[in-house]
Motif scaffolding. Structure first.
Motif, PDB file in Angstrom:
ATOM      1  N   GLY A   1       0.811  -1.218   0.000  1.00 43.89           N
ATOM      2  CA  GLY A   1       0.000   0.000   0.000  1.00 43.89           C
ATOM      3  C   GLY A   1       0.843   1.267   0.000  1.00 43.89           C
ATOM      4  N   ASP A   2       0.202   2.403  -0.362  1.00 40.10           N
ATOM      5  CA  ASP A   2       0.959   3.663  -0.422  1.00 40.10           C
ATOM      6  C   ASP A   2       1.399   4.135   0.960  1.00 40.10           C
ATOM      7  OD1 ASP A   2      -1.653   4.350   0.284  1.00 40.10           O
ATOM      8  OD2 ASP A   2      -2.007   5.623  -1.473  1.00 40.10           O
ATOM      9  N   LEU A   3       0.612   3.816   2.000  1.00 43.40           N
ATOM     10  CA  LEU A   3       1.049   4.141   3.359  1.00 43.40           C
ATOM     11  C   LEU A   3       2.283   3.313   3.733  1.00 43.40           C
ATOM     12  CD1 LEU A   3       0.679   5.464   6.193  1.00 43.40           C
ATOM     13  CD2 LEU A   3      -0.757   3.517   6.777  1.00 43.40           C
ATOM     14  N   ALA A   4       2.232   2.010   3.446  1.00 43.00           N
ATOM     15  CA  ALA A   4       3.361   1.138   3.788  1.00 43.00           C
ATOM     16  C   ALA A   4       4.622   1.567   3.036  1.00 43.00           C
ATOM     17  CB  ALA A   4       3.018  -0.316   3.465  1.00 43.00           C
TER      18      ALA A   4
ATOM     19  N   ARG B   1      15.980  -2.606  -0.464  1.00 43.70           N
ATOM     20  CA  ARG B   1      14.905  -2.805  -1.445  1.00 43.70           C
ATOM     21  C   ARG B   1      13.549  -2.678  -0.783  1.00 43.70           C
ATOM     22  NH1 ARG B   1      17.063  -8.575  -3.713  1.00 43.70           N
ATOM     23  NH2 ARG B   1      14.842  -8.999  -3.919  1.00 43.70           N
ATOM     24  N   ILE B   2      12.573  -2.345  -1.615  1.00 40.84           N
ATOM     25  CA  ILE B   2      11.179  -2.506  -1.209  1.00 40.84           C
ATOM     26  C   ILE B   2      10.586  -3.559  -2.130  1.00 40.84           C
ATOM     27  CG2 ILE B   2       8.876  -1.449  -1.138  1.00 40.84           C
ATOM     28  CD1 ILE B   2      10.102   1.063  -0.057  1.00 40.84           C
ATOM     29  N   GLU B   3      10.068  -4.615  -1.523  1.00 41.32           N
ATOM     30  CA  GLU B   3       9.459  -5.694  -2.303  1.00 41.32           C
ATOM     31  C   GLU B   3       8.022  -5.315  -2.656  1.00 41.32           C
ATOM     32  OE1 GLU B   3      11.586  -8.309  -3.178  1.00 41.32           O
ATOM     33  OE2 GLU B   3      12.911  -6.848  -2.207  1.00 41.32           O
ATOM     34  N   HIS B   4       7.704  -5.426  -3.915  1.00 42.47           N
ATOM     35  CA  HIS B   4       6.377  -5.168  -4.501  1.00 42.47           C
ATOM     36  C   HIS B   4       6.215  -3.699  -4.924  1.00 42.47           C
ATOM     37  CE1 HIS B   4       5.847  -9.172  -3.160  1.00 42.47           C
ATOM     38  NE2 HIS B   4       5.673  -8.862  -1.889  1.00 42.47           N
TER      39      HIS B   4
ATOM     40  N   PRO C   1      13.087  -0.742  -6.102  1.00 43.94           N
ATOM     41  CA  PRO C   1      11.740  -1.316  -6.124  1.00 43.94           C
ATOM     42  C   PRO C   1      11.784  -2.685  -6.808  1.00 43.94           C
ATOM     43  CG  PRO C   1      11.936   0.427  -7.779  1.00 43.94           C
ATOM     44  CD  PRO C   1      13.316   0.205  -7.200  1.00 43.94           C
ATOM     45  N   SER C   2      11.602  -3.739  -6.025  1.00 42.76           N
ATOM     46  CA  SER C   2      11.679  -5.107  -6.539  1.00 42.76           C
ATOM     47  C   SER C   2      10.255  -5.563  -6.829  1.00 42.76           C
ATOM     48  CB  SER C   2      12.365  -5.978  -5.481  1.00 42.76           C
ATOM     49  OG  SER C   2      12.108  -7.344  -5.691  1.00 42.76           O
ATOM     50  N   MET C   3       9.906  -5.631  -8.121  1.00 43.29           N
ATOM     51  CA  MET C   3       8.496  -5.766  -8.519  1.00 43.29           C
ATOM     52  C   MET C   3       8.226  -7.090  -9.237  1.00 43.29           C
ATOM     53  SD  MET C   3       8.067  -1.786  -9.674  1.00 43.29           S
ATOM     54  CE  MET C   3       6.292  -1.749  -9.919  1.00 43.29           C
ATOM     55  N   GLN C   4       6.941  -7.442  -9.335  1.00 42.66           N
ATOM     56  CA  GLN C   4       6.526  -8.732  -9.886  1.00 42.66           C
ATOM     57  C   GLN C   4       5.514  -8.523 -11.016  1.00 42.66           C
ATOM     58  OE1 GLN C   4       6.442  -8.026  -6.480  1.00 42.66           O
ATOM     59  NE2 GLN C   4       8.485  -8.850  -6.300  1.00 42.66           N
ATOM     60  N   PRO C   5       5.941  -8.750 -12.255  1.00 41.71           N
ATOM     61  CA  PRO C   5       5.016  -8.575 -13.381  1.00 41.71           C
ATOM     62  C   PRO C   5       3.719  -9.368 -13.206  1.00 41.71           C
ATOM     63  CG  PRO C   5       7.227  -9.031 -14.166  1.00 41.71           C
ATOM     64  CD  PRO C   5       7.273  -9.182 -12.683  1.00 41.71           C
ATOM     65  N   SER C   6       3.822 -10.581 -12.654  1.00 38.39           N
ATOM     66  CA  SER C   6       2.623 -11.420 -12.552  1.00 38.39           C
ATOM     67  C   SER C   6       1.597 -10.814 -11.589  1.00 38.39           C
ATOM     68  CB  SER C   6       3.008 -12.824 -12.093  1.00 38.39           C
ATOM     69  OG  SER C   6       3.817 -12.756 -10.948  1.00 38.39           O
ATOM     70  N   HIS C   7       2.034 -10.035 -10.606  1.00 37.86           N
ATOM     71  CA  HIS C   7       1.072  -9.384  -9.711  1.00 37.86           C
ATOM     72  C   HIS C   7       0.250  -8.337 -10.475  1.00 37.86           C
ATOM     73  CE1 HIS C   7       2.430 -11.514  -6.354  1.00 37.86           C
ATOM     74  NE2 HIS C   7       3.338 -10.698  -5.885  1.00 37.86           N
ATOM     75  N   ALA C   8       0.927  -7.593 -11.343  1.00 35.02           N
ATOM     76  CA  ALA C   8       0.195  -6.582 -12.120  1.00 35.02           C
ATOM     77  C   ALA C   8      -0.877  -7.262 -12.970  1.00 35.02           C
ATOM     78  CB  ALA C   8       1.160  -5.794 -12.997  1.00 35.02           C
ATOM     79  N   ILE C   9      -0.536  -8.431 -13.510  1.00 37.29           N
ATOM     80  CA  ILE C   9      -1.499  -9.151 -14.351  1.00 37.29           C
ATOM     81  C   ILE C   9      -2.661  -9.661 -13.496  1.00 37.29           C
ATOM     82  CG2 ILE C   9      -1.825 -11.143 -15.875  1.00 37.29           C
ATOM     83  CD1 ILE C   9       1.279 -10.891 -16.455  1.00 37.29           C
TER      84      ILE C   9
ATOM     85  N   ASN D   1      -7.884   7.114  -9.540  1.00 34.57           N
ATOM     86  CA  ASN D   1      -6.858   8.132  -9.277  1.00 34.57           C
ATOM     87  C   ASN D   1      -5.591   7.529  -8.676  1.00 34.57           C
ATOM     88  OD1 ASN D   1      -8.430  10.159 -10.303  1.00 34.57           O
ATOM     89  ND2 ASN D   1      -9.298  10.731  -8.298  1.00 34.57           N
ATOM     90  N   ARG D   2      -5.787   6.607  -7.751  1.00 37.77           N
ATOM     91  CA  ARG D   2      -4.609   6.026  -7.096  1.00 37.77           C
ATOM     92  C   ARG D   2      -3.836   5.077  -8.004  1.00 37.77           C
ATOM     93  NH1 ARG D   2      -6.619   4.700  -0.978  1.00 37.77           N
ATOM     94  NH2 ARG D   2      -8.544   4.268  -2.115  1.00 37.77           N
ATOM     95  N   LEU D   3      -4.462   4.674  -9.121  1.00 37.52           N
ATOM     96  CA  LEU D   3      -3.734   3.802 -10.053  1.00 37.52           C
ATOM     97  C   LEU D   3      -2.568   4.535 -10.720  1.00 37.52           C
ATOM     98  CD1 LEU D   3      -6.506   1.688 -11.811  1.00 37.52           C
ATOM     99  CD2 LEU D   3      -4.873   0.942 -10.085  1.00 37.52           C
ATOM    100  N   ALA D   4      -2.572   5.880 -10.642  1.00 35.49           N
ATOM    101  CA  ALA D   4      -1.486   6.654 -11.273  1.00 35.49           C
ATOM    102  C   ALA D   4      -0.109   6.234 -10.742  1.00 35.49           C
ATOM    103  CB  ALA D   4      -1.712   8.141 -11.040  1.00 35.49           C
ATOM    104  N   GLY D   5      -0.039   5.878  -9.486  1.00 37.46           N
ATOM    105  CA  GLY D   5       1.248   5.463  -8.912  1.00 37.46           C
ATOM    106  C   GLY D   5       1.287   3.977  -8.621  1.00 37.46           C
ATOM    107  N   SER D   6       0.398   3.218  -9.262  1.00 39.65           N
ATOM    108  CA  SER D   6       0.307   1.790  -8.984  1.00 39.65           C
ATOM    109  C   SER D   6       0.925   0.988 -10.122  1.00 39.65           C
ATOM    110  CB  SER D   6      -1.160   1.383  -8.820  1.00 39.65           C
ATOM    111  OG  SER D   6      -1.765   2.163  -7.806  1.00 39.65           O
ATOM    112  N   TYR D   7       1.700  -0.054  -9.783  1.00 41.57           N
ATOM    113  CA  TYR D   7       2.350  -0.899 -10.789  1.00 41.57           C
ATOM    114  C   TYR D   7       3.089   0.016 -11.776  1.00 41.57           C
ATOM    115  CZ  TYR D   7      -1.392  -3.570  -8.697  1.00 41.57           C
ATOM    116  OH  TYR D   7      -2.242  -4.134  -7.782  1.00 41.57           O
TER     117      TYR D   7
END
Ligand SMILES: [Zn+2]
Length: 468
Positions: free
Chosen positions: A361-364, A392-395, A414-422, A435-441
């Motif tokens: 989350g954006d708070l985390a 690192r931040i995971e996700h 930022p250590s990210m996971q393509p499969s999560h976005a899918i 609106n919050r999707l602007a900074g998501s994935y």
């Protein structure tokens, strides 16, 4: 698809200039379709290898100078060669245990889910625990969590607990709740929620994040032999999928001991980059004993502490700055306290230990950036074992756009996971709103901001296919 030949030891892909005296290679691969992943010369035909290093990548003709009397020459016959894939975030023994317990991946409906549970319960002894994971209700109609009452229909006597694919929620039946002494009066533990029926206040069986532990601690522990078998099966599965290194995001010293034993016996060969959970005993021990780097022929490195700062978006455990768009009564919750984190972070900098923190989350994400920044300020470079700590931040999944540039500025990966976005595509818009999707994935925004984004699978939360 053409068969892929994956070269495990592809560590350096620089094109080396021809030298005056060329050492013969141990192996020369020729006639390949070699994908170098470098912009300057993306394609090549041949590779020369000496000991555990690639010493040449280029044309067949230029490779010829590396062929000596004892060099083995392999004709790739046009097959494709890719750099070895590293999964920068997965859970190795979880991948193995998924093969050993009830695997509910690909469950298409509540009826399908219950049929699989029923079949498994039929094989269990009376009263024996039934555990499993991998279900996800996103594509069920309607997409709602299963309940204890659903499970009771197919498992009236055996205690059952089944993890949602993301690992941040589980459904338990009445026998399991009873074994754990959970009823309508049981309080939520810190960082967790016992989901309750809105009318009656009775627990409905869904346990979020830390609440899962209330039941899981009653499941008979897996034996050391089970844990070892899970690692062997997890390694086998990863190699079949084409991974040459995996980064194991969490766990304990018990895993480290198993890895050491299996490496020493030659049973496993996959490269493992290992973290243990913290704050807690494993992290404290790592800070005291120090890192292990490049052991067992450069296969095993252990120098990372995994922290979990919130839950997941699907189960609404991810900590948001404002309430969920589809549940105004909750903003999720943090699962770690700043006062527990701070001394550990500072000590990690002094001892050269990497920290990777789960933040969805954006708070985390803001909380973790703030805590990292405070630690970097408290322990300046001169007092660190490793000057550039590469924390690192995971996700880094739902990030306030104001916080995106802070990653590059602080050197936080930022250590990210393509499969999560899918996977999240189907519910993220309703959970967080448009609106919050602007900074998501926000892969492109991160890359444009000047930070490198490593990719991971998060298996067994997801299937774990490198091609995804
Ligand atoms: Zn994970």
């Amino acid at each position: 698809m053409k068969p892929l030949l994956i070269i495990a030891s592809l560590l350096v892909l620089a094109l080396l200039p021809a030298q005056e005296t060329v050492q013969p290679a141990d192996i020369v691969f020729k006639n390949g379709n070699v994908y170098t992943a470098t912009d300057t010369s993306p394609d090549a035909e041949a590779i020369a290898v000496k000991a555990d290093r690639i010493i040449f990548v280029g044309t067949n003709a230029a490779a010829q100078q590396y062929v000596g009397a004892n060099t083995r020459v392999v004709d790739l016959k046009g097959k494709t060669v890719l750099p070895g894939f590293t999964d920068s975030h997965q859970h190795l023994s979880g991948v193995g245990f998924r093969e050993m317990t009830l695997n509910l991946e690909g469950t298409t409906s509540l009826a399908d889910f219950l049929a699989k549970v029923k079949a498994r319960v039929a094989q269990a002894k009376p009263g024996e625990w039934v555990t499993g994971r991998g279900w996800i209700e996103t594509h069920w109609k309607p997409p709602v969590f299963p309940t204890r009452w659903d499970l009771d229909k197919v498992a009236p006597n055996n205690p059952v607990i089944l993890g949602r694919a993301d690992g941040h929620g589980a459904v338990a039946n009445s026998a399991a709740l009873k074994a754990a002494g959970i009823d309508k009066n049981t309080a939520n533990p810190f960082g967790g929620e016992i989901s309750k029926d809105k009318q009656t206040g009775e627990p409905n069986g869904m346990l979020l994040d830390n609440a899962q532990g209330l039941v899981r601690r009653h499941v008979p522990p897996t034996t050391p032999a089970d844990a070892e078998r899970a690692v062997v099966l997890g390694v086998k599965r990863n190699i079949e999928l084409g991974w040459t290194q995996i980064q194991d995001a969490g766990g304990s010293y018990a895993d480290v001991e198993i890895f050491k034993k299996l490496y020493a016996a030659g049973t496993i060969k996959l490269r493992i980059y290992k973290a243990v959970h913290g704050p807690g005993p494993s992290a404290t021990r790592l800070l005291k004993e120090g890192a292990i780097v490049g052991a067992y022929g450069n296969r095993f490195t252990f120098r990372t502490i995994k922290v979990v700062s919130d839950g997941a978006l699907g189960s609404r455990g991810a900590a948001l700055l404002a309430p969920y768009s589809d549940a105004a009564d909750t903003s999720g919750f943090l699962t770690v306290k700043a006062e527990d984190l701070r001394p550990m972070l500072q000590e990690a900098l002094r001892k050269g230990i990497q920290v990777e923190t789960h933040a969805i989350g954006d708070l985390a994400n803001r909380f973790v950036l703030d805590e990292y920044e405070a630690a970097f300020n408290a322990v300046p470079e001169g007092e660190r074992e490793v000057e550039v700590p590469r924390w690192r931040i995971e996700h880094a999944q739902i990030v306030n756009p104001d916080d995106i540039p802070r990653f590059a500025k602080l050197g936080v990966i930022p250590s990210m996971q393509p499969s999560h976005a899918i996977g999240d595509l189907f519910f993220a818009p309703s959970r967080v709103g448009i609106n919050r999707l602007a900074g998501s994935y926000a892969w492109a925004s991160f890359i444009k901001s000047g930070i490198v984004v490593p990719a991971g699978s998060d298996a067994p939360v997801e299937r774990g296919e490198p091609m995804i």
